[in-house]
Design a protein around this motif. Structure first.
Motif, PDB file in Angstrom:
ATOM      1  N   LEU A 191       9.163  -1.873  14.176  1.00  0.00           N
ATOM      2  CA  LEU A 191       9.639  -0.723  13.411  1.00  0.00           C
ATOM      3  C   LEU A 191       9.275  -0.840  11.939  1.00  0.00           C
ATOM      4  N   VAL A 192       9.566  -1.969  11.346  1.00  0.00           N
ATOM      5  CA  VAL A 192       9.296  -2.159   9.913  1.00  0.00           C
ATOM      6  C   VAL A 192       7.805  -2.301   9.655  1.00  0.00           C
ATOM      7  N   GLN A 193       7.127  -3.142  10.444  1.00  0.00           N
ATOM      8  CA  GLN A 193       5.709  -3.399  10.206  1.00  0.00           C
ATOM      9  C   GLN A 193       4.866  -2.149  10.408  1.00  0.00           C
ATOM     10  N   ALA A 194       5.131  -1.399  11.463  1.00  0.00           N
ATOM     11  CA  ALA A 194       4.368  -0.180  11.724  1.00  0.00           C
ATOM     12  C   ALA A 194       4.587   0.847  10.626  1.00  0.00           C
ATOM     13  N   SER A 195       5.807   0.932  10.121  1.00  0.00           N
ATOM     14  CA  SER A 195       6.097   1.892   9.049  1.00  0.00           C
ATOM     15  C   SER A 195       5.324   1.540   7.785  1.00  0.00           C
ATOM     16  N   ILE A 196       5.331   0.258   7.416  1.00  0.00           N
ATOM     17  CA  ILE A 196       4.612  -0.173   6.213  1.00  0.00           C
ATOM     18  C   ILE A 196       3.113   0.046   6.367  1.00  0.00           C
ATOM     19  N   LEU A 197       2.564  -0.358   7.494  1.00  0.00           N
ATOM     20  CA  LEU A 197       1.121  -0.240   7.700  1.00  0.00           C
ATOM     21  C   LEU A 197       0.687   1.225   7.791  1.00  0.00           C
ATOM     22  N   THR A 198       1.522   2.079   8.372  1.00  0.00           N
ATOM     23  CA  THR A 198       1.173   3.496   8.459  1.00  0.00           C
ATOM     24  C   THR A 198       0.994   4.102   7.075  1.00  0.00           C
ATOM     25  N   ARG A 199       1.872   3.779   6.159  1.00  0.00           N
ATOM     26  CA  ARG A 199       1.771   4.328   4.813  1.00  0.00           C
ATOM     27  C   ARG A 199       0.551   3.770   4.071  1.00  0.00           C
ATOM     28  N   TYR A 200       0.220   2.496   4.308  1.00  0.00           N
ATOM     29  CA  TYR A 200      -0.977   1.949   3.679  1.00  0.00           C
ATOM     30  C   TYR A 200      -2.246   2.567   4.262  1.00  0.00           C
ATOM     31  N   VAL A 201      -2.280   2.767   5.572  1.00  0.00           N
ATOM     32  CA  VAL A 201      -3.439   3.417   6.192  1.00  0.00           C
ATOM     33  C   VAL A 201      -3.589   4.836   5.657  1.00  0.00           C
ATOM     34  N   ARG A 202      -2.478   5.555   5.560  1.00  0.00           N
ATOM     35  CA  ARG A 202      -2.510   6.927   5.027  1.00  0.00           C
ATOM     36  C   ARG A 202      -3.062   6.937   3.606  1.00  0.00           C
ATOM     37  N   GLY A 203      -2.563   6.051   2.749  1.00  0.00           N
ATOM     38  CA  GLY A 203      -3.040   6.009   1.375  1.00  0.00           C
ATOM     39  C   GLY A 203      -4.518   5.668   1.276  1.00  0.00           C
ATOM     40  N   ALA A 204      -4.960   4.706   2.109  1.00  0.00           N
ATOM     41  CA  ALA A 204      -6.373   4.313   2.079  1.00  0.00           C
ATOM     42  C   ALA A 204      -7.275   5.445   2.542  1.00  0.00           C
ATOM     43  N   VAL A 205      -6.873   6.155   3.587  1.00  0.00           N
ATOM     44  CA  VAL A 205      -7.680   7.259   4.102  1.00  0.00           C
ATOM     45  C   VAL A 205      -7.704   8.415   3.101  1.00  0.00           C
ATOM     46  N   LEU A 206      -6.566   8.717   2.471  1.00  0.00           N
ATOM     47  CA  LEU A 206      -6.544   9.778   1.458  1.00  0.00           C
ATOM     48  C   LEU A 206      -7.480   9.464   0.300  1.00  0.00           C
ATOM     49  N   GLU A 207      -7.520   8.202  -0.108  1.00  0.00           N
ATOM     50  CA  GLU A 207      -8.411   7.815  -1.203  1.00  0.00           C
ATOM     51  C   GLU A 207      -9.872   7.963  -0.803  1.00  0.00           C
ATOM     52  N   VAL A 208     -10.185   7.591   0.426  1.00  0.00           N
ATOM     53  CA  VAL A 208     -11.568   7.680   0.892  1.00  0.00           C
ATOM     54  C   VAL A 208     -12.002   9.133   1.039  1.00  0.00           C
ATOM     55  N   MET A 209     -11.078   9.993   1.443  1.00  0.00           N
ATOM     56  CA  MET A 209     -11.429  11.402   1.683  1.00  0.00           C
ATOM     57  C   MET A 209     -11.873  12.114   0.411  1.00  0.00           C
ATOM     58  N   THR A 210     -11.513  11.595  -0.745  1.00  0.00           N
ATOM     59  CA  THR A 210     -11.942  12.201  -2.016  1.00  0.00           C
ATOM     60  C   THR A 210     -13.147  11.483  -2.618  1.00  0.00           C
ATOM     61  N   ALA A 211     -13.705  10.522  -1.884  1.00  0.00           N
ATOM     62  CA  ALA A 211     -14.840   9.760  -2.411  1.00  0.00           C
ATOM     63  C   ALA A 211     -16.097  10.621  -2.447  1.00  0.00           C
ATOM     64  N   ASP A 212     -17.042  10.235  -3.311  1.00  0.00           N
ATOM     65  CA  ASP A 212     -18.275  11.019  -3.493  1.00  0.00           C
ATOM     66  C   ASP A 212     -19.116  11.053  -2.231  1.00  0.00           C
ATOM     67  N   HIS A 213     -19.212   9.930  -1.527  1.00  0.00           N
ATOM     68  CA  HIS A 213     -20.103   9.908  -0.364  1.00  0.00           C
ATOM     69  C   HIS A 213     -19.582  10.788   0.767  1.00  0.00           C
ATOM     70  N   LEU A 214     -18.247  10.983   0.849  1.00  0.00           N
ATOM     71  CA  LEU A 214     -17.723  11.890   1.858  1.00  0.00           C
ATOM     72  C   LEU A 214     -17.964  13.347   1.458  1.00  0.00           C
ATOM     73  N   ARG A 215     -17.872  13.649   0.165  1.00  0.00           N
ATOM     74  CA  ARG A 215     -18.191  15.009  -0.283  1.00  0.00           C
ATOM     75  C   ARG A 215     -19.658  15.315  -0.033  1.00  0.00           C
ATOM     76  N   THR A 216     -20.513  14.322  -0.233  1.00  0.00           N
ATOM     77  CA  THR A 216     -21.940  14.517   0.042  1.00  0.00           C
ATOM     78  C   THR A 216     -22.177  14.764   1.522  1.00  0.00           C
ATOM     79  N   ALA A 217     -21.482  13.993   2.376  1.00  0.00           N
ATOM     80  CA  ALA A 217     -21.636  14.178   3.823  1.00  0.00           C
ATOM     81  C   ALA A 217     -21.191  15.571   4.251  1.00  0.00           C
ATOM     82  N   ARG A 218     -20.112  16.067   3.650  1.00  0.00           N
ATOM     83  CA  ARG A 218     -19.667  17.417   3.999  1.00  0.00           C
ATOM     84  C   ARG A 218     -20.626  18.472   3.454  1.00  0.00           C
ATOM     85  N   ALA A 219     -21.261  18.180   2.319  1.00  0.00           N
ATOM     86  CA  ALA A 219     -22.188  19.144   1.719  1.00  0.00           C
ATOM     87  C   ALA A 219     -23.444  19.321   2.564  1.00  0.00           C
ATOM     88  N   ILE A 220     -23.822  18.291   3.323  1.00  0.00           N
ATOM     89  CA  ILE A 220     -25.026  18.411   4.157  1.00  0.00           C
ATOM     90  C   ILE A 220     -24.708  18.916   5.561  1.00  0.00           C
TER      91      ILE A 220
END
Length: 319
Positions: A191-220
């Protein structure tokens, strides 16, 4: 990684182990009282105490005791328990199986839950399902594992009678009973470990989604989902890998409490029992093994991080 870089990492690892061993040995010797007299009781004669001290080697110089202990660790001879008068190595092997199963299953389940939920909540930020998952993970972080364990016992053992409240059955003796005894302690840790890791995964994915290389991939022409899964998840895995290593060590600490709540015969309960009886061979060996485990996990995470991150590989090669 280059050979000099690997050498530096391994040297730091070995030096950390050496410093930790000295500190553990010194702290155990600072505790007042004669271990032999404590083991034999206050009614023991001086001759009996002297004889046991000689058997344990506690009457020898401290430097000799230290190197004798280190030599035993390297050869797998952890000495004799003062309280049970049995070999510490056999005791630790028997108890370690319980702790490794408990922590291993909890960490695997935590990752299986956290990774998909973290990606889902990041991709669907602002939607109702993402908000619900975020609220539940926040609640999971706020609830200590021991409180979750007590609630689980009250509901599923006392109230409903579905699962046993305590005890342990080895898997090779009765596998269905082994699973039934494992469910509640694993759930409390997960319960505790999954909750902590879920929030870290969410934060990491949100940061990556705004990265330049992902915007470039969507642009093509790639869809947001395709760009994330093909180009973004590897970058998001780096901070998650670091956090997972840290959480794995904290999971061991949480397991100490869980083993006490569910009366599991693991290393945690053995450590607490050794502290209460001042069983020096047991306590210092278990603490050293926990330090060894923690430093080894950090070493593996460090190496994996350098291998996965090209920026660190370039920095390492230049150094």
């Amino acid at each position: 990684m280059t050979l000099p870089a690997i050498g530096r990492v391994l040297l730091r690892y070995v030096l950390s182990l050496a410093v930790a061993s000295v500190l553990i040995f010194a702290v155990m010797r600072l505790i007042p009282g004669n271990p032999a007299r404590i083991a034999l009781g206050t009614s023991a004669t001086d001759a009996a105490v002297a004889q046991l001290s000689s058997q344990l080697g506690t009457d020898r110089p401290l430097l000799t005791q230290y190197f004798s202990w280190i030599g035993g660790l390297l050869t797998g001879d952890f000495g004799m328990s003062l309280s049970s008068k049995t070999n510490v190595t056999a005791l630790i092997i028997d108890r370690a199986q319980v702790s490794l199963i408990l922590c291993g299953v909890a960490m695997i389940l935590s990752l299986l839950i956290a990774v998909p939920l973290g990606i889902l909540t990041a991709r669907r930020t602002g939607h109702a399902d993402s908000t619900v998952v975020s609220a539940l993970t926040q609640l999971g972080i706020a609830v200590p594992s021991f409180l979750a364990a007590i609630i689980a016992i009250a509901v599923f053992s006392v109230g409903l009678g579905w699962l046993p409240a305590s005890g342990w059955v080895p898997p090779n003796v009765d596998f269905p009973r082994f699973v039934s005894h494992l469910v509640l302690p694993v759930a409390a840790l997960t319960l505790v470990q999954a909750s902590i890791l879920t929030r870290y995964v969410r934060g990491a994915v949100l940061e990556v989604m705004t990265a330049d290389h992902l915007r470039t991939a969507r642009a093509i022409g790639q869809s947001p989902r395709e760009a994330l899964y093909r180009h973004g998840l590897r970058g998001a895995a780096l901070p998650v890998l670091t956090v997972t290593g840290l959480q794995l060590t904290s999971l061991i600490v949480g397991a100490v409490v869980i083993e006490q709540v569910f009366l599991l015969p693991g290393l945690g309960s053995m450590l607490l029992s050794g502290v209460s009886t001042r069983d020096i061979p047991v306590v210092q060996t278990i603490v050293m093994l926990l330090v060894l485990f923690t430093l080894t996990v950090n070493l593996v995470v460090d190496v994996a991080y350098r291998l996965l991150d090209p920026r660190l590989r370039k920095a390492t090669s230049r150094a």
